[in-house]
Design a protein around this motif. Structure first.
Motif, PDB file in Angstrom:
ATOM      1  N   VAL A 172       0.739  -1.328   0.030  1.00 58.22           N
ATOM      2  CA  VAL A 172       0.153   0.103   0.040  1.00 58.22           C
ATOM      3  C   VAL A 172       1.119   1.166  -0.077  1.00 58.22           C
ATOM      4  N   LEU A 173       1.740   1.292   1.003  1.00 58.88           N
ATOM      5  CA  LEU A 173       2.446   2.624   1.201  1.00 58.88           C
ATOM      6  C   LEU A 173       3.561   2.657   0.170  1.00 58.88           C
ATOM      7  N   ASN A 174       4.007   1.409  -0.272  1.00 60.34           N
ATOM      8  CA  ASN A 174       5.219   1.582  -1.217  1.00 60.34           C
ATOM      9  C   ASN A 174       4.618   1.213  -2.502  1.00 60.34           C
ATOM     10  N   TYR A 175       3.514   1.420  -2.762  1.00 63.39           N
ATOM     11  CA  TYR A 175       3.062   1.353  -4.371  1.00 63.39           C
ATOM     12  C   TYR A 175       3.188   2.612  -4.955  1.00 63.39           C
ATOM     13  N   THR A 176       4.311   2.466  -5.930  1.00 60.12           N
ATOM     14  CA  THR A 176       4.814   3.465  -6.428  1.00 60.12           C
ATOM     15  C   THR A 176       4.398   3.687  -7.972  1.00 60.12           C
ATOM     16  N   GLN A 177       5.188   4.700  -8.664  1.00 60.36           N
ATOM     17  CA  GLN A 177       5.070   4.912 -10.169  1.00 60.36           C
ATOM     18  C   GLN A 177       5.502   3.759 -10.807  1.00 60.36           C
ATOM     19  N   SER A 178       6.713   3.277 -10.710  1.00 58.93           N
ATOM     20  CA  SER A 178       7.467   2.004 -10.962  1.00 58.93           C
ATOM     21  C   SER A 178       6.304   0.724 -11.065  1.00 58.93           C
ATOM     22  N   ARG A 179       5.858   0.741  -9.872  1.00 54.32           N
ATOM     23  CA  ARG A 179       4.968  -0.404  -9.750  1.00 54.32           C
ATOM     24  C   ARG A 179       3.733  -0.277 -10.382  1.00 54.32           C
ATOM     25  N   GLN A 180       3.142   0.780 -10.704  1.00 59.72           N
ATOM     26  CA  GLN A 180       1.999   1.054 -11.689  1.00 59.72           C
ATOM     27  C   GLN A 180       2.253   0.493 -13.195  1.00 59.72           C
ATOM     28  N   MET A 181       3.589   1.035 -13.485  1.00 62.45           N
ATOM     29  CA  MET A 181       3.916   0.821 -14.956  1.00 62.45           C
ATOM     30  C   MET A 181       4.113  -0.781 -14.963  1.00 62.45           C
ATOM     31  N   ASP A 182       4.753  -1.494 -13.871  1.00 60.50           N
ATOM     32  CA  ASP A 182       4.923  -2.930 -13.845  1.00 60.50           C
ATOM     33  C   ASP A 182       3.524  -3.646 -13.963  1.00 60.50           C
ATOM     34  N   LEU A 183       2.724  -2.949 -13.360  1.00 55.72           N
ATOM     35  CA  LEU A 183       1.076  -3.531 -13.502  1.00 55.72           C
ATOM     36  C   LEU A 183       0.760  -3.623 -14.951  1.00 55.72           C
ATOM     37  N   LEU A 184       1.110  -2.241 -15.616  1.00 56.84           N
ATOM     38  CA  LEU A 184       0.612  -2.112 -16.999  1.00 56.84           C
ATOM     39  C   LEU A 184       1.234  -3.255 -17.928  1.00 56.84           C
ATOM     40  N   LYS A 185       2.602  -3.700 -17.611  1.00 57.00           N
ATOM     41  CA  LYS A 185       3.328  -4.423 -18.444  1.00 57.00           C
ATOM     42  C   LYS A 185       2.812  -6.119 -18.176  1.00 57.00           C
ATOM     43  N   ALA A 186       2.480  -6.167 -16.836  1.00 56.00           N
ATOM     44  CA  ALA A 186       1.752  -7.429 -16.646  1.00 56.00           C
ATOM     45  C   ALA A 186       0.223  -7.528 -17.443  1.00 56.00           C
ATOM     46  N   LEU A 187      -0.205  -6.530 -17.670  1.00 57.92           N
ATOM     47  CA  LEU A 187      -1.420  -6.380 -18.617  1.00 57.92           C
ATOM     48  C   LEU A 187      -1.157  -6.430 -20.003  1.00 57.92           C
ATOM     49  N   GLY A 188      -0.108  -6.640 -20.572  1.00 50.67           N
ATOM     50  CA  GLY A 188       0.487  -6.666 -21.859  1.00 50.67           C
ATOM     51  C   GLY A 188       0.812  -5.289 -22.470  1.00 50.67           C
ATOM     52  N   PHE A 189       1.322  -4.403 -21.754  1.00 47.22           N
ATOM     53  CA  PHE A 189       1.391  -3.209 -22.462  1.00 47.22           C
ATOM     54  C   PHE A 189       3.400  -3.409 -22.364  1.00 47.22           C
ATOM     55  N   GLU A 190       3.833  -3.256 -23.538  1.00 41.34           N
ATOM     56  CA  GLU A 190       5.539  -3.317 -23.884  1.00 41.34           C
ATOM     57  C   GLU A 190       6.064  -2.324 -22.970  1.00 41.34           C
ATOM     58  N   SER A 191       5.629  -0.787 -23.474  1.00 41.51           N
ATOM     59  CA  SER A 191       6.492   0.079 -23.065  1.00 41.51           C
ATOM     60  C   SER A 191       5.203   1.331 -22.411  1.00 41.51           C
ATOM     61  N   PRO A 192       4.646   0.880 -21.267  1.00 39.92           N
ATOM     62  CA  PRO A 192       3.685   1.726 -20.662  1.00 39.92           C
ATOM     63  C   PRO A 192       4.065   2.993 -20.422  1.00 39.92           C
ATOM     64  N   SER A 193       3.132   4.099 -20.823  1.00 41.02           N
ATOM     65  CA  SER A 193       3.262   5.622 -20.501  1.00 41.02           C
ATOM     66  C   SER A 193       2.179   5.869 -19.801  1.00 41.02           C
ATOM     67  N   TRP A 194       2.097   7.152 -19.475  1.00 41.23           N
ATOM     68  CA  TRP A 194       0.851   7.782 -18.702  1.00 41.23           C
ATOM     69  C   TRP A 194      -0.075   7.736 -19.680  1.00 41.23           C
ATOM     70  N   GLN A 195      -0.170   7.998 -20.821  1.00 44.49           N
ATOM     71  CA  GLN A 195      -1.427   7.852 -21.676  1.00 44.49           C
ATOM     72  C   GLN A 195      -2.194   6.397 -21.491  1.00 44.49           C
ATOM     73  N   ASP A 196      -1.082   5.281 -21.361  1.00 43.46           N
ATOM     74  CA  ASP A 196      -1.867   3.970 -21.496  1.00 43.46           C
ATOM     75  C   ASP A 196      -2.453   3.714 -19.715  1.00 43.46           C
ATOM     76  N   LEU A 197      -1.811   4.459 -18.940  1.00 45.48           N
ATOM     77  CA  LEU A 197      -2.394   4.213 -17.692  1.00 45.48           C
ATOM     78  C   LEU A 197      -3.803   5.236 -17.499  1.00 45.48           C
ATOM     79  N   THR A 198      -3.744   6.120 -18.386  1.00 48.16           N
ATOM     80  CA  THR A 198      -5.148   6.960 -18.251  1.00 48.16           C
ATOM     81  C   THR A 198      -5.973   6.272 -19.031  1.00 48.16           C
TER      82      THR A 198
END
Length: 686
Positions: free
Chosen positions: A547-573
């Motif tokens: 929870v407290l250590n859920y950082t930007q990099s872990r958000q991007m890792d989540l998008l990679k797990a969802l199939g995004f090769e090079s995730p960006s803020w646009q993909d997150l949005t």
């Protein structure tokens, strides 16, 4: 009459006000330690006053009285904080306004203001703490505020609080998935509030300055400083004696304080520069992961020695020439980083340099007896048989032998020291905690013209049997020394281990007095107390990591797990928008389905009423089917006979004893409804 019965007998307004008052007190209570004393007393007095007025049914104070309290609250905030802006001043003022608004709770509009202030005050608790305990307390506060909000929208009768609580709980559960999605995908932002002040004085832990002799009694703080997971097959750590986590390094002494050497532009004189690190490692590296608790300082804690930059995306890191790692901003949130250290290393120059002379300087007029002791050791042929030779190793060993055999004691309660702290330690008191021992040792080394400095950090740790993590506590804070030796560079020397070998070898700690509850539990069942502590710390560790250590990099890792090769803020949005839209459509579908689940008998009756209205016969909503049939017969005569008969059968169905038969009969009536010849509107019919 019991208190519960008395509460139930109160008027609706008084009962609802007392419940809301209890919720507001629950929201404000965690802020007591953060508010000025006057604000706490004033808020408590206002709450008690409001509760008394509600209990006795007395009128609320006038607006002029409230204006006086508002002026006092603003004046007190300005006097205490010198401003009404910022985190501390803002929280103080919002708590005061919330307490005062309770004294103006006359209408639903006032209640809405109280609710919004309550939600904001609830949020402000996280400005100071994001712990699991705080989160659990605020979850209760959230449900309480929602219950009061639901209750305020039930103006008729005396709805039980349990009913409002159930509605509020369902609302919270329905909103939980979208809250989880927003938490996982909403862009991570740095805190918008200021950095809390340091409150470590007089307690174990680390500080940017080491004052010697100004603390008469050290209170051991058992709170967690960091957790470490070692990257080994069994998670095993190195021996306890090798677990030195490096923190601030002090090379300047003014007689009472040890300070870091300054690296500012005004100190860049060649004769004042600290010696270069010249770090040389050997052997196998040790890989590990650290979860560091916020300590409001810019340094990181790593095992000696870490030549490589820790993996910590999003933060600027650098290592000073004394092997200390810093971040470019204070650590105000839980940090998790991976690091590599080499337990076997050497650093510093191999031969004397002008820069090393900085580490032999002592202030004039301090510790004359220690200076005399150093001269005596220099002249002792048993210690330094040949003054022309380098006797550093022998002099260091002689000082350690003095600590081992001179009756020195490692104590948490040495009392206050005077001006000559080293003299008092070596000759008078002969007791102290690690700061006293390290400081006196370095003063003696410098008096012997041997470069020496103090290193602070943490030493040791204990393995949690539940999650396997190594826990390092504030009570593990430690001070040791580094002595420069020709041909070896800087060498770690821990004088505390000479006084109390168990402090670093067998991992024996001095124990601070415990509270009555902890003492009772530990006496009855030492294993139970230890297991409860291990379970709680394991749960708290998971909270910190996920929870407290859920950082930007872990958000991007989540998008990679969802199939995004090079995730960006646009993909997150895009993903966040898709999820929000899905939940919105799901909510619409749920509403439609819920409407379809309303009483089908009432829906069929309402449809028939609308058909009659279309034929020119407006029937009241509260009219039963039998009365509707009579009106239809009177209005339309033979033309409405079939409809009247259908309405009578619809009424009989309402009281059918067999539910299954009634369900089948309702389906038949619904088919008949579509086949009936309903009367037509006739403008000539009176």
């Amino acid at each position: 009459m019991t208190l519960r019965q008395t509460f139930a007998s109160l008027p609706r307004d008084a009962r609802d006000t007392l419940f809301l008052l209890f919720v507001i007190v629950w929201v404000i209570a965690p802020q007591v330690g953060n508010l000025p004393g006057w604000a706490t007393l004033m808020a408590a007095g206002l709450m008690l006053w409001r509760g008394w007025l509600a209990w006795k049914g007395l009128p609320l104070p006038s607006r002029w009285t409230l204006l006086v309290f508002v002026a006092a609250a603003v004046a007190g905030t300005l006097f205490t904080h010198r401003t009404i802006l910022g985190r501390d001043a803002g929280v103080t003022l919002i708590v005061m306004l919330l307490a005062l608004k309770m004294l103006e709770l006359r209408a639903r509009r006032d209640a809405m203001v109280v609710f919004f202030l309550g939600f904001f005050t609830m949020l402000s608790n996280f400005f100071y703490s994001q712990s699991l305990v705080t989160a659990a307390a605020m979850l209760v506060a959230l449900v309480g505020l929602l219950t009061a909000l639901v209750n305020a929208h039930m103006p008729v009768g005396r709805p039980p609080l349990a009913q409002s609580l159930g509605t509020a709980a369902r609302m919270a559960l329905l909103g939980a998935p979208i809250m989880a999605a927003l938490f996982m995908l909403f862009p991570r932002m740095a805190p918008l509030w200021g950095v809390p002040s340091d409150a470590m004085a007089g307690r174990s832990g680390l500080s940017g300055v080491m004052k010697v002799g100004t603390v008469a009694q050290l209170a051991l703080d058992d709170s967690v400083a960091m957790r470490v997971r070692f990257d080994t097959p069994d998670g095993a750590a190195p021996p306890q004696r090798d677990l030195y986590f490096r923190g601030p390094v002090f090379g300047s002494f003014n007689g009472t304080e040890w300070l870091p050497l300054s690296y500012g532009p005004g100190d860049l004189r060649m004769d004042r520069l600290p010696t270069l690190a010249n770090l040389r490692t050997e052997g196998e590296p040790l890989r590990y992961e650290v979860t560091l608790e916020p300590h409001k300082q810019p340094w990181l804690l790593l095992l000696d020695a870490a030549p490589e930059q820790p993996r910590l995306p999003g933060m600027g890191l650098f290592m000073t020439q004394d092997l200390q790692w810093f971040s470019t901003r204070p650590v105000t949130d839980v940090l998790r980083y991976q690091a590599v250290s080499y337990p076997r290393f050497t650093h510093g120059p191999m031969a004397m340099t002008p820069a090393l002379r900085t580490y032999t300087e002592l202030p004039a007029g301090f510790n004359p007896r220690t200076l005399a002791l150093a001269q005596q050791m220099r002249n002792d042929p048993r210690i330094a048989p040949d003054p022309a030779q380098d006797n550093t190793v022998a002099l260091v060993e002689a000082a350690l032998t003095r600590l081992r055999t001179g009756g020195f004691v490692y104590s948490l309660d040495p009392g206050l020291y005077g001006q000559h702290t080293a003299d008092e330690f070596w000759f008078d008191r002969k007791e102290g905690f690690c700061e006293h021992i390290a400081s006196a040792f370095v003063v003696l080394m410098r008096a012997l013209d041997i470069p020496a400095r103090i290193v602070t950090g943490y030493q040791g740790g204990e393995r949690n049997s539940v999650d396997g993590l190594w826990t390092v506590r504030q009570s593990d804070a430690h001070a040791w020394t580094e002595v420069w030796m020709a041909g070896q560079g800087w060498v770690r020397v821990d004088p505390t281990s000479a006084v109390s070998p168990g402090r670093t070898g067998a991992f024996q700690r001095l124990q601070a007095p415990q509270g009555a509850f902890a003492t009772a539990v530990g006496t009855l069942s030492p294993g139970l107390a230890q297991n409860m502590r291990a379970v709680w710390e394991a749960v708290n560790s998971r909270w910190n990591q996920w929870v407290l250590n859920y950082t930007q990099s872990r958000q991007m890792d989540l998008l990679k797990a969802l199939g995004f090769e090079s995730p960006s803020w646009q993909d997150l949005t895009m993903v966040l928008g898709f999820i929000v839209m899905t939940f919105a459509l799901g909510g619409v579908g749920w509403s439609l389905w819920e409407r379809s689940q309303h009483d089908p008998w009432l829906r069929l009756l309402a449809r028939s009423r609308r058909r009659m209205a279309a034929a020119g016969l407006n029937l009241p909503d509260n009219l039963p089917p039998r009365s509707m049939a009579q009106r239809v017969q009177a209005q339309f005569g033979a033309e409405g006979a079939a409809v009247a008969d259908w309405l009578l059968r619809l009424e009989r169905l309402r009281y059918a004893p067999n539910a299954n038969a009634a369900h089948a009969a309702l389906a038949d009536l619904r088919r008949e409804y579509r086949a009936l010849r309903w009367p037509k509107a006739d403008p000539n019919r009176s």
